[in-house]
Design an enzyme around this catalytic site. Structure first.
Site, short mmCIF file in Angstrom:
data_model
loop_
_atom_site.label_atom_id
_atom_site.label_comp_id
_atom_site.label_asym_id
_atom_site.label_seq_id
_atom_site.Cartn_x
_atom_site.Cartn_y
_atom_site.Cartn_z
N THR A 36 17.96 -29.09 59.09
CA THR A 36 19.40 -28.89 59.20
C THR A 36 19.79 -27.43 59.40
O THR A 36 20.71 -27.12 60.16
CB THR A 36 20.09 -29.42 57.92
OG1 THR A 36 19.74 -30.79 57.79
CG2 THR A 36 21.59 -29.29 57.99
N SER A 82 11.35 -34.87 58.05
CA SER A 82 10.78 -36.18 57.73
C SER A 82 9.68 -36.53 58.73
O SER A 82 8.93 -37.48 58.51
CB SER A 82 11.87 -37.25 57.67
OG SER A 82 12.71 -37.14 58.79
N THR A 300 2.86 -38.99 36.51
CA THR A 300 3.95 -39.79 35.94
C THR A 300 5.12 -39.94 36.92
O THR A 300 5.38 -39.06 37.73
CB THR A 300 4.46 -39.17 34.63
OG1 THR A 300 5.60 -39.93 34.18
CG2 THR A 300 4.87 -37.72 34.77
N GLN A 301 5.80 -41.09 36.80
CA GLN A 301 7.02 -41.29 37.59
C GLN A 301 8.19 -40.50 37.00
O GLN A 301 9.23 -40.36 37.64
CB GLN A 301 7.40 -42.78 37.60
CG GLN A 301 6.43 -43.64 38.36
CD GLN A 301 6.76 -45.13 38.24
OE1 GLN A 301 7.84 -45.52 37.81
NE2 GLN A 301 5.81 -45.95 38.61
N1 ASP Z 1 16.50 -34.48 57.47
C1 ASP Z 1 16.61 -33.05 57.35
C2 ASP Z 1 15.21 -32.48 57.33
O1 ASP Z 1 14.56 -32.56 56.33
C3 ASP Z 1 17.38 -32.69 56.15
C4 ASP Z 1 17.49 -31.22 55.92
O2 ASP Z 1 17.10 -30.38 56.68
O3 ASP Z 1 18.04 -30.86 54.89
O4 ASP Z 1 14.77 -31.96 58.32
#
Ligand code: ASP
Length: 365
Positions: A36, A82, A300-301
């Site tokens: 972002t 991601s 641990t979770q």
């Molecule tokens: N989906 C974006 C990423 O991780 C979210 C961000 O940049 O905050 O690239």
């Protein structure tokens, strides 16, 4: 792992400052990977589009007032974090290794979603790092009026340039700067999708608090154990998975997962202080997997606290099955450490031994 020829980048200069009276000014490289922070709104379409870093100075003119020499390296195809994969990590590590003598520090601009994974993996790959690698991003694009990106970028640059009174780099590790805090990278976790303070380190103190000034906790900063040259390790073996427990986990599905061909390591996310069911089928499924050669690590979770296999009988069953306690490792650090250790070609016993001891401050000793 080989450097991928698809992941090309462009290098350029943002600011140059006058050197006077032999005082050298900080030299920082910004590595822009995506996320972002590097977006700006297209005034015509209203959509967010990746920013061209060659124009960064127009949007953030304050950069000139820092009195630093700043260059940038921009991924030609910026990625939403991601979609980050081991090839991106290899590329980032190569950029740092190739330019290590030219810069005093690095600021990596990265999406927040997998920032903690990148920070953890880079901490393992960059052995004997003696310069700052500050990873940051933002919740709002740098081109937006209320952006947190501008402040995060400027504070990261200042941290990357900071020196101790003795004249050495203040930060000599991979860390995450976000809003008011600087965290150790391999102790961090993204905990909020919309808060400006999006990261936390639940089992380790902050490295610095950002307020009117930047106050460092010098007592907790990482220092490499030996004064050796930077050694970058490029081996990464991604034959690992998470297996997160929940009441009702099905035996045949669990067996199926653990019998996946080529699987080498598992991060088992357990309850509380490292607890799991004591059913015979559950313990024997794990034991058979360990006997087949898998390395299974218990984390641990819970967000805070550590795995203590001797606190409850339920945790002891896991130890009997040959599951290794991951102590207070974050999930991100546990899975990247497994990928890293297998990637170095260590045999299973060595991977198990190293999973239980801190390499770069990622866990309790
Ligand atoms: N989906 C974006 C990423 O991780 C979210 C961000 O940049 O905050 O690239």
């Amino acid at each position: 792992m080989e450097r991928s020829s698809d992941l090309t980048g462009t290098i350029g200069t943002l600011t140059r400052v006058e050197e006077s009276n032999g005082i050298t000014k900080p030299r920082i490289l910004i590595i822009y990977t995506g996320g972002t922070i590097g977006m700006t709104e297209n005034p015509v379409t209203g959509r967010l589009e990746p920013y061209n870093f060659a124009n960064l100075i127009e949007n953030v003119p304050k950069l000139r007032r820092l009195d630093f020499n700043i260059d940038y390296y921009q991924f030609d195809v910026p990625v939403d974090s991601s979609a980050i994969n081991p090839n991106h990590w290899v590329t980032m590590a190569h950029i740092i290794e190739d330019t290590y003598d030219q810069y005093d520090g690095y600021v990596v601009l990265h999406g927040t979603d997998t920032m903690a994974y990148t920070a953890s993996m880079m901490s393992f790959m960059l052995e004997n790092l003696r310069k700052p690698v500050v990873i940051t991003g933002s919740q709002l694009p740098i081109g937006e009026v209320r952006t947190d990106g501008e402040e995060n970028l400027i504070t990261s640059l200042q941290i990357a340039a900071e020196r101790t009174p003795e004249g050495e780099p203040m930060i000599q590790e991979v860390c995450i700067l976000f809003e008011n805090y600087l965290w150790r990278g391999n102790r961090s976790t993204k905990y909020s999708a919309d808060n400006f303070n999006a990261f936390k380190s639940n089992n380790f103190p902050r490295l610095a608090k950002i307020g009117l000034g930047i106050s460092f906790r010098r007592d907790v900063l990482w220092r490499p154990r030996e004064d050796k040259p930077l050694t970058v390790h490029y081996g990464i073996d991604p034959h690992v998975i998470y297996l997160s427990l929940f009441p009702g986990l099905n035996e045949s599905i669990m067996r199926y997962m653990l019998e996946a061909p080529d699987l080498r390591g598992v991060v088992l996310k357990t309850f509380g202080a490292g607890n799991a069911p004591t059913d015979d089928w559950f313990i024997s499924t794990l034991k058979e997997a360990v006997d087949r050669g898998l390395v299974i690590v218990n984390v641990t979770q819970c967000h805070n606290g550590m795995v203590d296999p001797y606190r409850y009988e339920t945790g002891e069953g896991l130890s009997r099955a040959g599951v290794i306690p991951g102590k207070d490792l974050t999930s991100e650090a546990a899975i990247t450490k497994l990928m890293f250790l297998f990637g170095q070609g260590y045999d299973r016993e060595e991977v198990k031994r190293l999973m239980e001891i801190p390499l770069v401050g990622e866990m309790h000793a």
